[in-house]
Motif scaffolding. Sequence first.
Motif, PDB file in Angstrom:
ATOM      1  N   THR A 155       1.112  -1.591   0.041  1.00  0.00           N
ATOM      2  CA  THR A 155       0.097   0.199  -0.001  1.00  0.00           C
ATOM      3  C   THR A 155       1.022   1.158  -0.138  1.00  0.00           C
ATOM      4  O   THR A 155       0.425   2.348  -0.011  1.00  0.00           O
ATOM      5  CB  THR A 155      -1.110   0.012   1.030  1.00  0.00           C
ATOM      6  OG1 THR A 155      -0.026   0.045   2.205  1.00  0.00           O
ATOM      7  CG2 THR A 155      -1.864  -1.313   1.793  1.00  0.00           C
TER       8      THR A 155
ATOM      9  N   ARG B 270      -4.010   2.814   9.469  1.00  0.00           N
ATOM     10  CA  ARG B 270      -3.512   3.918   8.463  1.00  0.00           C
ATOM     11  C   ARG B 270      -2.872   4.931   8.942  1.00  0.00           C
ATOM     12  O   ARG B 270      -2.715   4.354   9.812  1.00  0.00           O
ATOM     13  CB  ARG B 270      -4.749   4.594   7.914  1.00  0.00           C
ATOM     14  CG  ARG B 270      -5.121   4.770   5.693  1.00  0.00           C
ATOM     15  CD  ARG B 270      -6.161   5.165   5.769  1.00  0.00           C
ATOM     16  NE  ARG B 270      -6.532   6.727   6.788  1.00  0.00           N
ATOM     17  CZ  ARG B 270      -7.614   6.811   5.850  1.00  0.00           C
ATOM     18  NH1 ARG B 270      -8.883   6.597   5.509  1.00  0.00           N
ATOM     19  NH2 ARG B 270      -8.623   7.826   7.559  1.00  0.00           N
ATOM     20  N   SER B 271      -2.036   5.247   8.115  1.00  0.00           N
ATOM     21  CA  SER B 271      -1.077   5.557   8.059  1.00  0.00           C
ATOM     22  C   SER B 271      -0.873   6.961   9.394  1.00  0.00           C
ATOM     23  O   SER B 271      -0.673   7.742   9.864  1.00  0.00           O
ATOM     24  CB  SER B 271      -0.520   6.373   6.497  1.00  0.00           C
ATOM     25  OG  SER B 271      -0.963   6.856   6.019  1.00  0.00           O
TER      26      SER B 271
ATOM     27  N   GLN C  79       0.615   3.243   3.023  1.00  0.00           N
ATOM     28  CA  GLN C  79      -0.791   3.999   3.404  1.00  0.00           C
ATOM     29  C   GLN C  79      -1.146   3.182   4.554  1.00  0.00           C
ATOM     30  O   GLN C  79      -1.889   3.910   5.591  1.00  0.00           O
ATOM     31  CB  GLN C  79      -1.614   4.182   2.480  1.00  0.00           C
ATOM     32  CG  GLN C  79      -3.111   4.747   2.495  1.00  0.00           C
ATOM     33  CD  GLN C  79      -3.726   4.260   1.564  1.00  0.00           C
ATOM     34  OE1 GLN C  79      -3.512   4.174   0.330  1.00  0.00           O
ATOM     35  NE2 GLN C  79      -4.465   4.527   1.655  1.00  0.00           N
ATOM     36  N   TYR C  80      -1.200   2.389   4.517  1.00  0.00           N
ATOM     37  CA  TYR C  80      -1.808   0.923   5.706  1.00  0.00           C
ATOM     38  C   TYR C  80       0.030   0.621   6.403  1.00  0.00           C
ATOM     39  O   TYR C  80       0.560  -0.683   5.666  1.00  0.00           O
ATOM     40  CB  TYR C  80      -2.214   0.082   5.271  1.00  0.00           C
ATOM     41  CG  TYR C  80      -3.685   0.780   4.679  1.00  0.00           C
ATOM     42  CD1 TYR C  80      -5.139   0.943   5.986  1.00  0.00           C
ATOM     43  CD2 TYR C  80      -3.888   1.252   3.390  1.00  0.00           C
ATOM     44  CE1 TYR C  80      -6.403   1.509   5.772  1.00  0.00           C
ATOM     45  CE2 TYR C  80      -5.199   1.883   3.309  1.00  0.00           C
ATOM     46  CZ  TYR C  80      -6.250   1.970   4.129  1.00  0.00           C
ATOM     47  OH  TYR C  80      -7.604   2.094   3.631  1.00  0.00           O
TER      48      TYR C  80
END
Length: 1003
Positions: free
Chosen positions: A885, A905-906, A888-889
């Motif tokens: 990702t 998530r980030s 992002q995750y």
Amino acid sequence: MINLKIQEIHIYGFGQLTNIVIKDLSDFQVFYGENEAGKSTIMAFIHGILFGFPTKQSSELRYVPKNGSNYGGKLRIWFDEFGIATIERIRGKASGDVVVTLEDGTTGEEELLKLLLGNMDKGLFQAIFSFNLHGLQNIHQMKGEELGKFLFSTGTLGTERLAKTEAELQKELENRFKPSGKKPVINEKLKALHELSGDLKKAAAKNQDYETLVTDKDRIYKEIEDISHSLQDVKSEVEKLNEWQKIQSLVKEERWINTEINLLGENPFPARGIERIEKLNQLIYPYNAQISSLMERISQLKQEVVAIQPEKQLLADESMILAALDQIPIHEQFNLDKQQYELKLADLEEKISNINEKLHLPLREEEVLTINTNIYMKNQVEQSARKKQKLMEVKQDLEEKFREEKNSLEELERKVSYAQTQMIPAHERARFEKLVSVDSEKGKVEYELKAVQDKIEYYQHTHEQDKKTFAAINKQKQIQFLAIGLILLILSLYGLYTKQWILLVFGVLGSFLIGVFLSKNNSRKNDTKINQTLSQLLEDEKRLLQLLEKYKNSNIPALQEKLKQDNYWKEQQQLLKIKLEQQQTLYEKVIRKFEEWEIEAAENKESILKLSGELHIPEYIADSFFLEAFQLIEQYKLLGREKRNLLARMENINLEQANISERLTYYAKQYLADQGSDFSKIGYLLRNKLKDEHGKLIKIQEKQGKLDDLEADLNQMKREQAHLISEKKKLLEEANVEDEEAFYELGKKCETKFKHIERLKDIRKQLQYSFLKEDEIERLLQIHNVEEVLIQYHKRIETLSSRLMELQEKQAAANYQIQVLEEGGSYSELLHHYKQQKFELEEAAKEWSVFSLAQKILTKTVEKYKNVHLPRMLAKAEEYLYFLTEGQYQRIHMQQSGTGFLIERSDHTLFEANELSQATTEQVYVSIRLALAATLYERYHFPIIIDDSFVNFDANRTKKVMELLTTLQHNQILFFTCHTHLLPYFQPENVQYLHKGNVEVIS
């Protein structure tokens, strides 16, 4: 650790594929083909060869060929531990007959295959190392908590089997028992058993004699059991005595032989001692003659070696002579080099002359060589020349920029003037705005009128509905209360008749309350309140309609359009003024850059003049050809230095040639009779002289080699003779005797002892079939008259048998009396039914306990997995998910309760699995599957087989997952696809193309 790689696939017949051979499979092998080209067939073939073909009862496809060809094939697989192994499986028993052949020739069947695969089974292999669309389709169909449980189950076993098993166990438990349930089996049986127990106790009270009979029956049964055990023990003793009579003589003979062996003692004697000592005597005597012959041959060879002697001084100087001879070609090469240097020197002088003509410097060659052309000077010259060229280019750009900015400035000034002419005067705009403000009040009145009308409609509708509802409810309540009142009236009359005053008071009071309730009407109050609200709303509607009439005649839309246009030109004027200011700034900036350019140009010219003075370059040349003049001076200096180097080399060549001539002349005088002046002839003669002396050395070495061999043979024979004598001595020492005669006497004693031992073995073979134990044999040896003991035991058997028959007759009588009682009434039926129900309840409880225990074991296993193994797997899965990702995750967390996952998530927001997009959920699934193979099953480096599992990914997600697969260094990847857009991600040599109906050999 098991590390394997599939190198070759050979399909005899499997589904539509016949006689297919795929060789040299790479670490990342891709199989591309359209639908029905055989991709899934090859994947199933690999599973079938490794773990067996599907049986007829299995739900999996069996891929039996329709054309009658051989069913099966083979795989060539490389194993770290065993090398290349060939696994062949063909039609045979349920899962096929398999033959495994290893590189060293070892063969085996299923057991050897299980050893190679580390006892990996098909289900686990497909769950961990085999990807297909099935797992992703499950994700698409799941919602809510099911998705989280599925991902947790995948992280445990690789499939959803854990979640399914947990649900099935819970369902089975609830079908059997619920604490507050009625329909489950155990609940129903408990209720029925409770009812039967009550009926059984009532029936038992009518049968007092029944309990006495049952007690007697139990007592008789216990006594029968005791007598049966005693009778069995006596019969067992009789069997032992009979067996003892059979083996008594063998046991006594065994004891006598043991005594004889002890008397002979433990005299040490070598095994086959007589045979061995006679053989040693036969080998020792021939060595004497052979040793004498070898010593004569050694003496003769030593005399021949002394007769051949080479010239030692010549051989000592060999390396220096050869070094001098090797210089002869160099001497000749020096002559050729001198000729080339002379030609090159003439060429350099001509080039120097040409450069001097171009420069026209009033300097000698030595003065030119002293000019400073170091790196710093060269850098200054190049910088000055480049800066001059750049300044010329900048000047052209500035002139072009000046024209552009000036034109843009004039254009913006024209646009600002035009916008000013399009705007409405200030006093006229104020009048328009006042008229438009009235229109906003009209909108508010219309909105308020609409709200009032909606409320009127709502209250009117509600009023009608309430009327209907109250009418129906009142009617129903009146019927109910009339019925209750009638009951209370009857209760009052009954109390009056029976003089129970409490009932009379209760009935009268209840009738009074019902009458009061029926006389009360709640609907009237509600109707009054709704009518008041409706009246107020109708007055508000009338007032708003009158107010709206005042605003009908104004032309507001046209005024609004004019104000809108005026606003547009105002905004345009402001925007254009801002752009005009910015353009003015740019115009002034270009003028400032012109001034800066003139300053830099003057500085550059001054720098060039200063450098040209240091380099002795005239000003008229420096102004136009400054860099070219500097480069010619560099060339001049380079050619001058090369000329000096050539002259120095020619002088060195003359010195080297003189040295070589002196050394060759010295060795010719020392070792040759005919010297000569030709260096080639001297070299030839010296080499022949060395060759002759080396020939003598070779002859000496050959004879010395033969001499060494003969001496080695002589020493070997002496050692072998000494070894044989030593072995003979060891035999005597082992037997603990001084001479051979005593050795032979001891051998006869040992032979007698050996015969006794053999007889003892025969006796023990016969005794091993006896069931008597050693302690029983020792006890029986103490009995002197076995026959008398047997007679006593037979009498005891007769007594016990008689008593047993008597008790059995009493037991039969008691059973008959109990049967009569049971058949005479319902007690026996109830008892039978009660015991049957109790048995069925116990069986159902056993089934429930089995499922309950399985559920607890599963729960404990899952807890252990969550606490011990899961953190390591999740760490690797988080690493893969972060990569897929692109950050992002970042994290995967276990939920505090249940078996689901939370994805972080980030920005540290947590999501449940069902809250993620479809593609992100698939990325989580792929990360967990790959992490399982990399952590929990890291000792199994099996091929990872993927069948079009990423077709739902976009281009970027597909690229990332392919990059991730290439990082799996320990696992071979077999990727099956029918999508051409995936092929650019792979090396062309790693792509295997499959075609429909292909029966050719693929290589």
